[in-house]
Each structure stands twice: as C-alpha cells, then as structure tokens.
Design a protein around this motif. Structure first.
Motif, PDB file in Angstrom:
ATOM      1  N   PRO A   1       0.758  -1.337   0.055  1.00 36.78           N
ATOM      2  CA  PRO A   1      -0.157   0.208   0.005  1.00 36.78           C
ATOM      3  C   PRO A   1       0.865   1.202   0.041  1.00 36.78           C
ATOM      4  CG  PRO A   1      -1.031  -1.376   1.603  1.00 36.78           C
ATOM      5  CD  PRO A   1       0.521  -2.050   0.749  1.00 36.78           C
ATOM      6  N   GLY A   2       0.601   2.008  -0.960  1.00 39.84           N
ATOM      7  CA  GLY A   2       1.558   3.313  -1.299  1.00 39.84           C
ATOM      8  C   GLY A   2       1.009   4.525  -0.702  1.00 39.84           C
ATOM      9  N   THR A   3       0.068   5.164  -1.144  1.00 45.44           N
ATOM     10  CA  THR A   3      -0.586   6.471  -0.459  1.00 45.44           C
ATOM     11  C   THR A   3      -1.032   6.001   0.921  1.00 45.44           C
ATOM     12  OG1 THR A   3      -1.341   6.965  -2.742  1.00 45.44           O
ATOM     13  CG2 THR A   3      -2.294   8.068  -1.129  1.00 45.44           C
ATOM     14  N   ALA A   4      -1.173   4.961   1.315  1.00 46.63           N
ATOM     15  CA  ALA A   4      -1.717   4.767   2.600  1.00 46.63           C
ATOM     16  C   ALA A   4      -0.506   4.718   3.773  1.00 46.63           C
ATOM     17  CB  ALA A   4      -2.427   3.663   2.865  1.00 46.63           C
ATOM     18  N   GLY A   5       0.541   4.584   3.033  1.00 40.95           N
ATOM     19  CA  GLY A   5       2.000   4.570   3.983  1.00 40.95           C
ATOM     20  C   GLY A   5       3.032   3.734   3.691  1.00 40.95           C
ATOM     21  N   VAL A   6       3.258   3.320   2.557  1.00 37.06           N
ATOM     22  CA  VAL A   6       4.201   2.194   2.194  1.00 37.06           C
ATOM     23  C   VAL A   6       4.195   1.087   3.239  1.00 37.06           C
ATOM     24  CG1 VAL A   6       6.624   2.037   1.220  1.00 37.06           C
ATOM     25  CG2 VAL A   6       5.323   4.332   1.195  1.00 37.06           C
ATOM     26  N   LEU A   7       3.204   0.451   3.230  1.00 35.68           N
ATOM     27  CA  LEU A   7       2.867  -0.542   4.480  1.00 35.68           C
ATOM     28  C   LEU A   7       3.419  -1.865   3.722  1.00 35.68           C
ATOM     29  CD1 LEU A   7      -0.634   0.780   5.366  1.00 35.68           C
ATOM     30  CD2 LEU A   7       1.717   1.212   6.607  1.00 35.68           C
ATOM     31  N   VAL A   8       4.734  -2.172   3.888  1.00 37.46           N
ATOM     32  CA  VAL A   8       5.413  -3.338   3.709  1.00 37.46           C
ATOM     33  C   VAL A   8       4.746  -4.391   4.344  1.00 37.46           C
ATOM     34  CG1 VAL A   8       7.375  -4.523   3.050  1.00 37.46           C
ATOM     35  CG2 VAL A   8       7.516  -2.187   2.789  1.00 37.46           C
ATOM     36  N   PRO A   9       4.167  -5.464   3.478  1.00 35.98           N
ATOM     37  CA  PRO A   9       3.371  -6.515   4.237  1.00 35.98           C
ATOM     38  C   PRO A   9       4.418  -7.208   5.242  1.00 35.98           C
ATOM     39  CG  PRO A   9       2.900  -6.596   2.072  1.00 35.98           C
ATOM     40  CD  PRO A   9       3.995  -5.485   2.126  1.00 35.98           C
ATOM     41  N   PRO A  10       4.164  -7.614   6.425  1.00 34.66           N
ATOM     42  CA  PRO A  10       5.193  -8.541   7.086  1.00 34.66           C
ATOM     43  C   PRO A  10       5.060  -9.851   6.544  1.00 34.66           C
ATOM     44  CG  PRO A  10       2.747  -8.474   8.059  1.00 34.66           C
ATOM     45  CD  PRO A  10       2.784  -7.209   7.033  1.00 34.66           C
TER      46      PRO A  10
ATOM     47  N   ILE B   1      -6.095 -10.337  -7.048  1.00 34.05           N
ATOM     48  CA  ILE B   1      -5.539  -9.163  -7.687  1.00 34.05           C
ATOM     49  C   ILE B   1      -4.788  -8.477  -6.969  1.00 34.05           C
ATOM     50  CG2 ILE B   1      -6.443  -7.334  -9.058  1.00 34.05           C
ATOM     51  CD1 ILE B   1      -9.152  -8.060  -8.859  1.00 34.05           C
ATOM     52  N   LEU B   2      -3.335  -8.328  -7.523  1.00 40.11           N
ATOM     53  CA  LEU B   2      -2.427  -7.512  -6.633  1.00 40.11           C
ATOM     54  C   LEU B   2      -2.262  -6.225  -7.463  1.00 40.11           C
ATOM     55  CD1 LEU B   2       0.134 -10.003  -5.313  1.00 40.11           C
ATOM     56  CD2 LEU B   2      -1.632  -9.024  -4.187  1.00 40.11           C
ATOM     57  N   ASP B   3      -2.574  -4.862  -6.905  1.00 41.90           N
ATOM     58  CA  ASP B   3      -2.474  -3.760  -7.454  1.00 41.90           C
ATOM     59  C   ASP B   3      -0.854  -3.405  -7.565  1.00 41.90           C
ATOM     60  OD1 ASP B   3      -2.174  -1.154  -7.917  1.00 41.90           O
ATOM     61  OD2 ASP B   3      -4.143  -0.545  -6.941  1.00 41.90           O
ATOM     62  N   GLU B   4      -0.236  -3.271  -8.491  1.00 41.20           N
ATOM     63  CA  GLU B   4       1.242  -3.044  -8.613  1.00 41.20           C
ATOM     64  C   GLU B   4       1.326  -1.605  -9.235  1.00 41.20           C
ATOM     65  OE1 GLU B   4       4.369  -4.472  -7.929  1.00 41.20           O
ATOM     66  OE2 GLU B   4       3.460  -6.221  -6.908  1.00 41.20           O
ATOM     67  N   VAL B   5       0.327  -0.659  -9.322  1.00 39.18           N
ATOM     68  CA  VAL B   5       0.063   0.560 -10.017  1.00 39.18           C
ATOM     69  C   VAL B   5       1.323   1.300  -9.546  1.00 39.18           C
ATOM     70  CG1 VAL B   5      -1.137   2.361 -10.480  1.00 39.18           C
ATOM     71  CG2 VAL B   5      -2.202   0.452 -10.789  1.00 39.18           C
ATOM     72  N   MET B   6       1.452   1.583  -8.215  1.00 42.49           N
ATOM     73  CA  MET B   6       2.421   2.361  -7.610  1.00 42.49           C
ATOM     74  C   MET B   6       3.786   1.451  -7.410  1.00 42.49           C
ATOM     75  SD  MET B   6       2.322   4.980  -4.502  1.00 42.49           S
ATOM     76  CE  MET B   6       0.994   5.943  -5.333  1.00 42.49           C
ATOM     77  N   ALA B   7       3.586   0.105  -6.978  1.00 43.78           N
ATOM     78  CA  ALA B   7       4.526  -0.651  -6.375  1.00 43.78           C
ATOM     79  C   ALA B   7       5.460  -1.019  -7.349  1.00 43.78           C
ATOM     80  CB  ALA B   7       4.273  -1.541  -5.477  1.00 43.78           C
ATOM     81  N   GLY B   8       5.106  -1.235  -8.612  1.00 40.45           N
ATOM     82  CA  GLY B   8       5.502  -2.061  -9.875  1.00 40.45           C
ATOM     83  C   GLY B   8       6.621  -1.412 -10.593  1.00 40.45           C
ATOM     84  N   PHE B   9       7.356  -2.164 -11.400  1.00 37.58           N
ATOM     85  CA  PHE B   9       8.270  -1.578 -12.463  1.00 37.58           C
ATOM     86  C   PHE B   9       9.420  -0.765 -11.675  1.00 37.58           C
ATOM     87  CE2 PHE B   9       4.599  -2.490 -15.000  1.00 37.58           C
ATOM     88  CZ  PHE B   9       5.294  -3.307 -15.918  1.00 37.58           C
ATOM     89  N   GLY B  10      10.167  -1.621 -10.718  1.00 33.95           N
ATOM     90  CA  GLY B  10      11.258  -1.145  -9.950  1.00 33.95           C
ATOM     91  C   GLY B  10      11.395  -0.263  -8.905  1.00 33.95           C
TER      92      GLY B  10
END
Length: 449
Positions: A224-233, A252-261
């Motif tokens: 989760p990006g806008t919500a706070g870069v909440l890297v899953p445990p 469905i995994l949303d990689e809109v912000m996290a994807g491509f590097g």
C-alpha cells in the motif's frame, strides 16, 4: 543522467502559467479557491525546474510514477519516432508497437502469464481486473483493505479504503478489511509475525461471514503506497494467496505504484514469493510520459474469454504513443540496470539514512520501505504515537520546498520516493535536507534526541 541547462526549458512565463491555471484548470482532490501550485517548466533526471530556472530535487517522482526520471532521451525519442509513423490507431487492430509493449511487460511477469489488457491508467486497470474476476468466478463481492487506494473510477474508488471512497460509493459488492500495519496495529500484535497471523485471521473471518461463494476477488496493493508504504510482514501475502485458493477467489495484486522497479524488483510481489491471478499496473511502466496502464492476466483467467466476449474496452487501449513509451522505458531500465540501482540505493543509502534520522529525531515514529519506496511517519508523542498535526506537516512540506526538494507529503508522513535512477549522492542530498527541515521545524533550538 546529467542535468541539462534549465534555461533551455524556460518557455513562456511562470506568472502566465499560474494565471491560466487558476483561471481555467480544475484540480483533483482540491478546494479550488485555495490552490497555489508550482509552475514547473522542465525537468531532467531527478530534477525539475520552474520558468525562472529554480531547480528542485524531485523526491516525489511526481505522483510516484516517474521511475525512469524526467525526460529520459530514449523514451522521448521513442515517442517522437512513433508520432512520425502512426500517432493513433483503433485498439481492434493489430499494431507492432502494441505487441512489443505487451511482450515487454510479459517478459517480467511470473510463469503462467501471456496476455495483457492495456488501459489508460491504474484506475481503469483495477476496474477491468474486477470485471474479469467477477466474470471468471460468477461471483460479485470484492474484498479490499481500508488503508488503500485503487483509483478514482466507479469500482476502483469504492474498493479504495481511505476517505475518498465515502462521497463516491456508487458501486456494488465491496467489502473492506484491515490489513497489517504493525506500528498502528488493529490486532494488538507484538511482532511482525503476530501481526501477519492476526490480519490473516481477520480476513478469513470476514470472508466466512460474507459467504466465500459470494466473493469474486481479493484486491490488494502489494505494498500500500498512498496509505503509508505499508510493506506486508512476512507471510501475509502468502497467507492471502492460500485463503484465495481455499475458496476459489481471484487474487488481484495492484502494482500501479509499487511496480516496475519502485520496490527494487520489477514487481513488489516477487519479494513475497506469491503469484497472483491478475496484476494491475500503470505509472512506472512508462513513467507516465504518455498515460498507460494495464492488467496482466494469468492464462487461467484469460482462457475464460477464449469463446466468451469480454465486455470491456477503451478507445485508447494500447495507444501507439503510450506503447512506444512502454517499450523504450522497459528496455532502458533493463539495459541501464535501473531496477538494480533502486534496490542498491534503498539498501545502502535511503534505508540506513532514514534509520539514522529515526535514531536522532524523536518525532520520527517509524521509517519503513524498500527500494526507492519509503515513508517517514511523524508523531507528536513517541509513546502515544499521536500523528503530527496538519499545520506542522504543512510547515515541513514548505521547508522542503524552500530548500529545493520536491516532497511527497501525505497525512503525517513524508514519503521518500525518488526516481529509480537516483544516485547515491542525490539520495544523500535529499536526506540531508529532510534532516535539516525536521530540525528547523520540530527542534528549533537545535537540540536533537
């Protein structure tokens, strides 16, 4: 990439740009009478500048999308060359550039993916992924996190978990759960492992209460990006995958912000050993040079539509200019080891640098992230973890801008999200400015803790 001379981009006048903007442009997520936007005239690499030649280090990547940096010459040239050959074509046609773009995206997908449905951006990617999941399963409900953002269209914004969902709740069949967030745990956890276990139990209980046979999809941002870069445990995404498999639910995994590097790998889910059924993407796939997004479709889901019409389409799906930008971006990232750079700078500079800030500033409640995807959560009390108030966050944002750093500030957090091409020295420069601003705003006497 070296910074070009900002004077070369001084086209027009900053005052005119602002006058026209305030007279005619309606801005998103804003009260229109209270805006004072920067009038940016140009950019190169990790820097942008205004019409007077003042330059900022871009630690925002605009909307966390300019992964390859501003004005990358290979991407700009590819767009120009495509415009000279064929500026647009209907999506029902076969087009070489579109085919090459799909091939380039699939090249970085897990085994079992061979098809891409192109969209205009991340919101309609999520919209169409939801549609595919519903048609594939014959079910209706979509489960997503409260702390999430999936876009500003009908189903995507209702799948979103933050405040923007509430005035837009027109879509049907959406259910929300709390995801893991150990710093502000909803589950009274005392370790990452416990946070993961209890968040998974919560998800499973909600799905059971809703009726598993009614749930078409679980839609989550991998990070989760806008919500706070909440890297899953550890174990969380794998546990979600197991729950989805148990009940025949599409993941469905949303990689809109996290994807491509952005996270230091091509897709964030790679770091968790999980393969979804559908992957949504946009932003970094071509750094937003021309709007583009898409859905990576697993072969099992794609087969649903071999003899059944998929009831969805977009006039600009696979637009040639956007596709040329996709091909050039991915090839440049491969050739120039951009993803590897993001991983290395995050591991050796940004991560340690932010940890040092946390050790020296009592207001830094937590830092978290990976690659060039980090958040600094700021608190007024380290014991109660009360967030810094909006006025203080506004002062921090203003301080960063005044010191020539373009920030991404959300709620009580500063997100450190530079282009994936950022150099170690540029990253250190940005962190030094953040350190100075925190000291000036929160510790004006100069003392640190």
């Amino acid at each position: 990439m070296p910074i070009t001379d900002p004077s070369a981009a001084l086209e027009g006048d900053g005052a005119t740009a602002l006058r026209l903007d305030r007279a005619h442009v309606f801005h998103s997520w804003s009260a229109q009478a209270h805006l004072a936007p920067l009038a940016l005239a140009g950019g190169s690499g990790c820097h942008v500048w205004d019409h007077d030649g003042r330059t900022w280090l871009d630690l925002s990547s605009q909307l966390v999308n300019v992964n390859i940096g501003h004005q990358h010459p290979r991407v700009v040239a590819a767009i120009q060359e495509q415009a000279a050959v064929l500026a647009t074509i209907a999506p029902a046609t076969a087009n070489l550039t579109r085919g090459r773009a799909a091939q380039a995206v699939v090249r970085h997908a897990p085994p079992g993916f061979s098809k891409v449905f192109f969209t205009n951006g991340g919101a309609d990617a999520n919209e169409n992924a939801i549609r595919m999941a519903r048609l594939h399963t014959g079910r209706d409900k979509v489960v997503s996190h409260y702390r999430s953002y999936h876009g500003n269209t009908g189903a995507a914004v209702v799948a979103t978990g933050d405040w923007r969902r509430v005035p837009n709740e027109y879509a049907r069949g959406h259910v929300h759960v709390f995801g893991p967030y150990a710093y502000r745990s909803e589950f009274w956890s005392t370790s990452p492992e416990q946070e993961s276990e209890r968040a998974l139990q919560h998800l499973a209980h909600v799905i059971a209460a809703e009726g598993p046979d009614s749930v078409a999809a679980i839609l989550l941002e991998s990070v989760p990006g806008t919500a706070g870069v909440l890297v899953p445990p550890p174990g969380y995404l794998a546990g979600v995958r197991e729950i989805a498999d148990r009940y025949g639910i599409v993941l469905i995994l949303d990689e809109v912000m996290a994807g491509f590097g952005r996270t230091g790998t091509w897709f964030a889910f790679e770091q968790h050993g999980v393969v979804p059924d559908l992957v949504t993407f946009a932003k970094g796939v071509n750094s937003g040079y021309v709007p583009a997004g898409g859905v990576l479709i697993s072969d099992a889901v794609a087969a649903t539509f071999d003899d059944r019409v998929f009831p969805g389409g977009l006039t600009y799906s696979g637009h040639p200019l956007a596709m040329a930008a996709v091909v050039a971006t991915i090839e440049a990232m491969e050739d120039e080891l951009v993803v590897e750079n993001a991983a290395a700078v995050g591991r050796t500079v940004i991560g340690p640098g932010l940890a040092d800030l946390a050790a020296r500033h009592a207001a830094v409640g937590e830092v978290r992230g990976t690659g060039v995807f980090w958040a600094v959560e700021l608190v007024s009390d380290p014991v109660t973890r009360a967030p810094l108030p909006p006025a203080t966050m506004a002062a921090i944002k203003a301080g960063l801008l005044a010191r020539d750093v373009l920030p991404f500030v959300q709620d009580n957090r500063v997100h450190v999200v530079p282009p994936c091409i950022i150099s170690p020295d540029e990253a250190r420069e940005g962190l030094a400015v953040l350190d100075a601003v925190l000291t000036a705003v929160l510790e004006p006497s100069g003392s640190t803790t």
